[in-house]
Design a protein around this motif. Structure first.
Motif, PDB file in Angstrom:
ATOM      1  N   UNK A  38     -25.063  32.500  -9.867  1.00  0.00           N
ATOM      2  CA  UNK A  38     -25.455  33.847  -9.796  1.00  0.00           C
ATOM      3  C   UNK A  38     -24.204  34.795 -10.661  1.00  0.00           C
ATOM      4  N   UNK A  39     -24.300  34.590 -11.633  1.00  0.00           N
ATOM      5  CA  UNK A  39     -23.132  35.173 -12.671  1.00  0.00           C
ATOM      6  C   UNK A  39     -22.836  36.764 -12.557  1.00  0.00           C
ATOM      7  N   UNK A  40     -24.306  37.625 -12.086  1.00  0.00           N
ATOM      8  CA  UNK A  40     -24.025  38.724 -12.380  1.00  0.00           C
ATOM      9  C   UNK A  40     -23.819  39.688 -11.049  1.00  0.00           C
ATOM     10  N   UNK A  41     -24.141  38.736 -10.032  1.00  0.00           N
ATOM     11  CA  UNK A  41     -23.858  39.110  -8.466  1.00  0.00           C
ATOM     12  C   UNK A  41     -22.331  38.819  -8.240  1.00  0.00           C
ATOM     13  N   UNK A  42     -21.845  37.744  -8.913  1.00  0.00           N
ATOM     14  CA  UNK A  42     -20.524  37.276  -8.870  1.00  0.00           C
ATOM     15  C   UNK A  42     -19.713  38.327  -9.627  1.00  0.00           C
ATOM     16  N   UNK A  43     -20.299  39.020 -10.648  1.00  0.00           N
ATOM     17  CA  UNK A  43     -19.272  40.154 -11.199  1.00  0.00           C
ATOM     18  C   UNK A  43     -18.798  41.077 -10.127  1.00  0.00           C
ATOM     19  N   UNK A  44     -19.788  41.477  -9.237  1.00  0.00           N
ATOM     20  CA  UNK A  44     -19.334  42.406  -8.173  1.00  0.00           C
ATOM     21  C   UNK A  44     -18.323  41.979  -7.403  1.00  0.00           C
TER      22      UNK A  44
END
Length: 514
Positions: free
Chosen positions: A28-34
């Motif tokens: 989940x790369x975008x959640x990982x951005x958070x």
């Protein structure tokens, strides 16, 4: 300059299904951005692990015995104060889009929001109905995309001279799991079984064994994307008794039996003669369908974060991602939630605020969903009203929480023996190391089920030594002092928040012992 606040919440998203939590299930790369650009919380807990009560606790900042939303069928009285009303009065532009699940009609629809459009009940994944002030309307497309579109459109049309508060509430990944078509071929390889998948529930309260949440026996044809054959009980037990609903569970196999199942999308057939192989097949179908719906959430969180970057809003915007509770992903052989066991109790919580949170932070400080509303008001520079029972999480976010930070999370589930899942009523506390649960098996029962004769039971878990919660230490002499301490802490927490205990207090027990 007061920050904008974006609160993104999904439904039934387990922390283990976010790669930043290290579950090893998905990416989940975008959640990982958070998480990478902000903070990951590892001990954020829900105060009642079921959708409607959790949402009520979030918007009011109160426990469910106070806001009176204790079950799926007790909806919010929208005349009550809530965090959106306080923020709106304090100059914020406010909006909510997506899943509301706190009731419909004038007495229960969202209040305190300048704009709102919500799906009725659980809603559907494709071509969902959204209800707003003008009534219901079908919106063609996939629900996760549509909810994000509405959220971005609200930000685009905002008054740029005032801050905004946005609640972007996704339906996914709630059952029955239907992914965006573009994700249909993800997860071709099988996933590892959880270590506790074959749990026999020995040395546990009766509630664990009696729950109808087992992957191997309680998932429906629809859950697993399979064709439900015509017929009656010979093709599977009804999910629940209803004169007009005939959703059936995929049966377990007995030795010597054969079953053939058909994929609802491709028509592929699967034949089984081995009960264990069938149970593992159900797990793989469940997990892959679940994770595919999660992927669309990740895509759309990315869309929203990209828009904030493009508009220069990222630095002064608090972005939170969470779920309304945790979810069992085969642990203890279960799906669903409701219980105070860790996979259900833990809410994923990721927060990014470049102006106030150090990137890559990880905290194990304890927080709960009643703390969310006070946190929003604190950052907005508004007074936290006395009726709210939570505590602002700002000291956790900025790293100033000291040794006196709260060290107890309280949970209470009220829906004793609900007709679908047969989950028993219980309450308890979680501290840094231990968990105490009282299965009081409420004979008053709030949703129409018949209470049984199960006696009350205690469970005590050493979550450090026993992270999978397989060994109940409530009757273990080596843990007698721990039990007494946890019981005193439970009594103190219930007194603090005004909830009425069903158990014999620590003081009474001490007197009896004397």
């Amino acid at each position: 300059m007061r920050p904008n606040i974006i609160f993104i919440m999904s439904d039934d998203h387990a922390a283990r299904a976010i790669s930043a939590y290290g579950g090893g299930l998905n990416n989940t790369p975008n959640l990982d951005r958070l998480a990478n650009e902000g903070m990951r919380m590892d001990r954020c807990y829900v105060t009642n692990s079921i959708c409607t009560p959790s949402r009520a606790a979030i918007v009011t900042g109160t426990y469910n015995h106070v806001n009176q939303v204790t079950t799926l069928d007790t909806h919010i009285d929208n005349r009550l104060p809530n965090v959106a009303k306080h923020l709106r009065q304090g100059g914020y532009q406010t909006a909510i889009f997506g899943k509301w699940h706190l009731g419909e009609g004038r007495a229960h629809e969202p209040t305190g929001f300048d704009q709102w459009a919500v799906i009725p009940g659980q809603g559907v994944y494709y071509d969902p109905i959204f209800i707003d002030r003008d009534g219901p309307k079908v919106h063609p497309g996939y629900v996760t995309d549509i909810t994000t579109d509405m959220s971005i459109d609200f930000i685009k049309a905002r008054d740029k001279d005032r801050p905004f508060f946005l609640m972007c509430h996704h339906k996914a990944p709630h059952r029955h799991f239907v992914c965006d078509h573009k994700h249909e071929t993800m997860y071709e390889d099988d996933l590892p079984l959880p270590e506790s998948f074959s749990d026999d529930y020995a040395n546990r309260a009766a509630a664990a064994k009696e729950a109808k949440m087992r992957v191997k026996s309680d998932m429906t044809y629809e859950d697993l994307g399979l064709v439900q054959p015509e017929g009656g009980s010979e093709v599977g037990e009804l999910m629940f008794p209803h004169p007009n609903i005939h959703v059936r569970k995929v049966p377990e196999l007995k030795e010597g039996e054969t079953i053939t199942l058909i994929d609802v999308r491709t028509g592929e057939k699967y034949t089984f003669t081995d009960p264990a192989k069938l149970a593992e097949f159900k797990y793989q179908r469940y997990m892959k369908r679940y994770l595919r719906t999660v992927q669309s959430i990740d895509d759309n969180v990315g869309r929203l974060l990209d828009y904030l970057d493009e508009e220069g809003l990222a630095d002064n915007t608090i972005v939170i991602y969470t779920s309304d509770q945790g979810f069992f992903l085969g642990e203890h052989g279960w799906f669903d939630k409701r219980f105070m066991y860790e996979e259900s109790l833990q809410m994923p919580f990721l927060v990014r605020y470049p102006d106030g949170i150090k990137p890559g932070s990880i905290t194990r400080d304890i927080a709960t969903n009643v703390d969310f509303a006070p946190t929003f008001l604190d950052y907005a520079g508004l007074t936290v009203p006395s009726y709210m029972q939570g505590t602002s999480m700002r000291p956790v976010f900025d790293g100033s929480a000291g040794d006196d930070w709260q060290d107890v999370a309280y949970h209470r589930y009220w829906m004793h023996k609900d007709v679908i899942h047969n989950a028993f009523a219980h309450y308890g506390i979680r501290t840094e190391r231990y968990k105490l649960i009282y299965w009081y098996n409420d004979p008053l029962d709030q949703i129409g089920a018949t209470a049984g004769d199960e006696p009350p039971e205690w469970e005590l878990f050493d979550c450090e030594a026993d992270p999978f919660e397989l060994h109940n230490r409530a009757g273990d002499p080596e843990y007698a002092a721990v039990f007494r301490d946890m019981l005193a802490r439970l009594d103190a927490k219930m007194a603090e928040i005004g909830d009425v205990p069903e158990h014999v207090s620590s003081e009474v027990l001490a007197g009896l012992a004397a």
